[in-house]
Write a protein that holds these residues in place. Sequence first.
Motif, PDB file in Angstrom:
ATOM      1  N   ASP A   1       0.915  -1.157  -0.081  1.00 53.05           N
ATOM      2  CA  ASP A   1      -0.201   0.016   0.004  1.00 53.05           C
ATOM      3  C   ASP A   1       0.947   1.316  -0.202  1.00 53.05           C
ATOM      4  O   ASP A   1       0.501   2.389  -0.481  1.00 53.05           O
ATOM      5  CB  ASP A   1      -0.983   0.034   1.038  1.00 53.05           C
ATOM      6  CG  ASP A   1      -0.382   0.087   2.517  1.00 53.05           C
ATOM      7  OD1 ASP A   1       0.730  -0.366   2.589  1.00 53.05           O
ATOM      8  OD2 ASP A   1      -1.249   0.008   3.536  1.00 53.05           O
TER       9      ASP A   1
ATOM     10  N   CYS B   1      -0.270   6.921  -6.208  1.00 51.33           N
ATOM     11  CA  CYS B   1      -1.536   7.798  -6.046  1.00 51.33           C
ATOM     12  C   CYS B   1      -0.991   9.373  -5.687  1.00 51.33           C
ATOM     13  O   CYS B   1      -1.865  10.072  -5.914  1.00 51.33           O
ATOM     14  CB  CYS B   1      -2.382   7.320  -5.201  1.00 51.33           C
ATOM     15  SG  CYS B   1      -3.305   5.812  -5.634  1.00 51.33           S
TER      16      CYS B   1
ATOM     17  N   ALA C   1      -8.854   4.569  -8.719  1.00 52.49           N
ATOM     18  CA  ALA C   1      -7.609   5.029  -8.414  1.00 52.49           C
ATOM     19  C   ALA C   1      -6.634   4.694  -9.560  1.00 52.49           C
ATOM     20  O   ALA C   1      -5.558   5.299  -9.594  1.00 52.49           O
ATOM     21  CB  ALA C   1      -7.127   4.787  -7.203  1.00 52.49           C
TER      22      ALA C   1
ATOM     23  N   VAL D   1      -5.840  12.162  -8.373  1.00 52.10           N
ATOM     24  CA  VAL D   1      -6.513  11.393  -7.395  1.00 52.10           C
ATOM     25  C   VAL D   1      -5.989  11.460  -6.231  1.00 52.10           C
ATOM     26  O   VAL D   1      -4.749  11.527  -6.185  1.00 52.10           O
ATOM     27  CB  VAL D   1      -7.036   9.818  -8.022  1.00 52.10           C
ATOM     28  CG1 VAL D   1      -5.825   9.122  -7.662  1.00 52.10           C
ATOM     29  CG2 VAL D   1      -7.955   9.244  -7.050  1.00 52.10           C
TER      30      VAL D   1
ATOM     31  N   VAL E   1      -5.966   9.690  -2.314  1.00 52.32           N
ATOM     32  CA  VAL E   1      -6.453   8.523  -1.637  1.00 52.32           C
ATOM     33  C   VAL E   1      -6.089   8.455  -0.529  1.00 52.32           C
ATOM     34  O   VAL E   1      -4.904   8.696  -0.028  1.00 52.32           O
ATOM     35  CB  VAL E   1      -5.937   7.065  -2.486  1.00 52.32           C
ATOM     36  CG1 VAL E   1      -6.418   5.922  -1.630  1.00 52.32           C
ATOM     37  CG2 VAL E   1      -5.967   7.243  -3.864  1.00 52.32           C
TER      38      VAL E   1
ATOM     39  N   PHE F   1      -5.713   5.703   2.539  1.00 54.03           N
ATOM     40  CA  PHE F   1      -5.742   4.437   2.414  1.00 54.03           C
ATOM     41  C   PHE F   1      -6.142   3.760   3.795  1.00 54.03           C
ATOM     42  O   PHE F   1      -5.927   4.629   4.865  1.00 54.03           O
ATOM     43  CB  PHE F   1      -4.271   3.831   2.356  1.00 54.03           C
ATOM     44  CG  PHE F   1      -3.861   3.663   0.806  1.00 54.03           C
ATOM     45  CD1 PHE F   1      -3.874   2.664   0.016  1.00 54.03           C
ATOM     46  CD2 PHE F   1      -3.307   4.962   0.199  1.00 54.03           C
ATOM     47  CE1 PHE F   1      -3.599   2.773  -1.280  1.00 54.03           C
ATOM     48  CE2 PHE F   1      -3.012   5.104  -1.018  1.00 54.03           C
ATOM     49  CZ  PHE F   1      -3.208   3.939  -1.994  1.00 54.03           C
TER      50      PHE F   1
END
Lengths: 222, 365
Positions: free
Chosen positions: A116, A123, B45, B78, B80, B82
């Motif tokens: 992640d 991202c 995403a 975008v 995000v 998490f």
Amino acid sequence: MDWTALWLSLRLAGWTVVFLLPIAVFAGRFLAYRRFGGKGLIEALVMLPLVLPPTVFGFYLLLAFGAQSPLGQFWIATFGHQLVFSFQGLVVASIIFNLPFAIQPAQRGFEAVPSDVREAASCCGMSPLRSLWRVELPLAWPGLVTAMVLTFAHTLGEFGIVLMVGGSIPGETKTIAISIYDSVQGFDDRGAATMSAVLVAISLFTIAVTYWLSSRVGRRLG
Amino acid sequence: MALAVMAKAATPIPLDLAFRVEPGELLALVGHSGSGKTTLLRTIAGLWRPEVARVQVNGRTWLDTGARVDLPPHQRRVGVVFQNYALFPHMTAAQNVASAMDHMSGAERTREAERLLELVNLHGLAGRKPAQLSGGEQQRVAVARALARRPEALLLDEPFSAVDRATREKLYAEIIALRAHLSMPVVLVTHDMNEAQLLADRMVVIDAGRMVAEGPTGSVMSDPDALRAMGIREAAAMVPATIASHDPDGMTQLATSAGTLWLPQVEGAPGSSVRVRIMAHEVILSRTRPEGLSAQNILPVKVIDLQSGGGPAVMVRLAFGEDMILARVTRRAAEALSLQPDDHIYAVLKSMSVARDHVAAGNVA
């Protein structure tokens, strides 16, 4: 004390590290992140130098580097001398037999970067190369340092493959490990003892520095 | 600036749905784990590509499997957050935020990172590494980092699941306050109906990759299909209220359109608006005004209708002043009271039956 041999060994280990670092980064990263058919086979191939007797491995390298092989012919055509029994030949052999020592720890290093966190990097707008530089390398670097130290120390100590591929030409292919063997063969116990002690000291120093560096990283991230 | 999503897939999680989020709107994707809600978020995403899918933002196509368009995540603007925040552990809070602003100059980046950390109430902690921050602080850094890219869509993946309840209440309030600054579509993935109801304008309930209910949160919360998917015990109504006064004994007096509501200590100054989530199974109904009862809240209501789902219970929708509440009672009780639409009855609610995190600041969406 054979200073020429020691200097040759250090040069050999240094060049091996220089060439293996980028290979370890890209191969280790690839193996850590990608799932594909035949991955197990690739990993096994990388580990092969670890289990093969150095003589067997050296024999195949000798065949591959020889004047009759395509690689040997290419080398002679390009550089005007043989690949076997040369310093360059030793470097190439050294890169190959160090693959497991470099790729395996590098792979573990990249595997330690949470998926992640990598996804977060992309991202955040980072390209794959930028993510490698800004996020993955700083987090995977204990693995990469281990890879480089193992490669360096292992190259200093390698004996069988060097003898098979390089022979024992002073200043060209005679490394400190081979010089020690020659000294013992020539009943020069004092020389062998000094060189062995120097080799132990260098190896111990390199590994101690690694441990010190990785404990600092632990504190930095902790 | 709307976000339009369509996805169809058979594996690894079946998906077949489409939805749209307007600019400034907060849509909650609600479902149990494995329902496909996180997969949808990852599709937006660019971290996952279903067999057939289309993602359009602001008129631009990020993903269209039919037209072979698939922008990688770093080319989609975008933001995000998490589930476990995924902060960069080797960077400080400020560096984490600045890392999403590579397109700006160094000085601009530092200034913007400071402004964003200020916005999420993290002034003074800019130099800390994630390991030196509490869970709530880490979540705020993650929100600031997600906003740093000036995203065209903000995606929140279970952003409150990794903190304790007290922190969560505070973060809810902060997100509600932060929304005034957000003009992009926001998608919140959650399994928590309370969270969705407190924070979202609209809800999409997902079960096994399909949309089972969709609409404004208030109407979805009484939708039988949504409740079948999420569990009937989640049925609840959101009632707007104004803090009237705080009593020295720790109780807060709230003014609602149906009368006074007493709840244990609600944060906020008198006069401020709050939203109270009243769980359907906590409401008791009575024909006459009960006497000698410990419950503090007895309010006149009017029956709108009764919905029975085949089980032993009935869902009664009640007009609560200008608002609506739900009561879930047994069919047997409904028959004993012979409840009919338009009946004037009383709803009884224990003060203690409203959990602290079921009250949030702000107006009903």
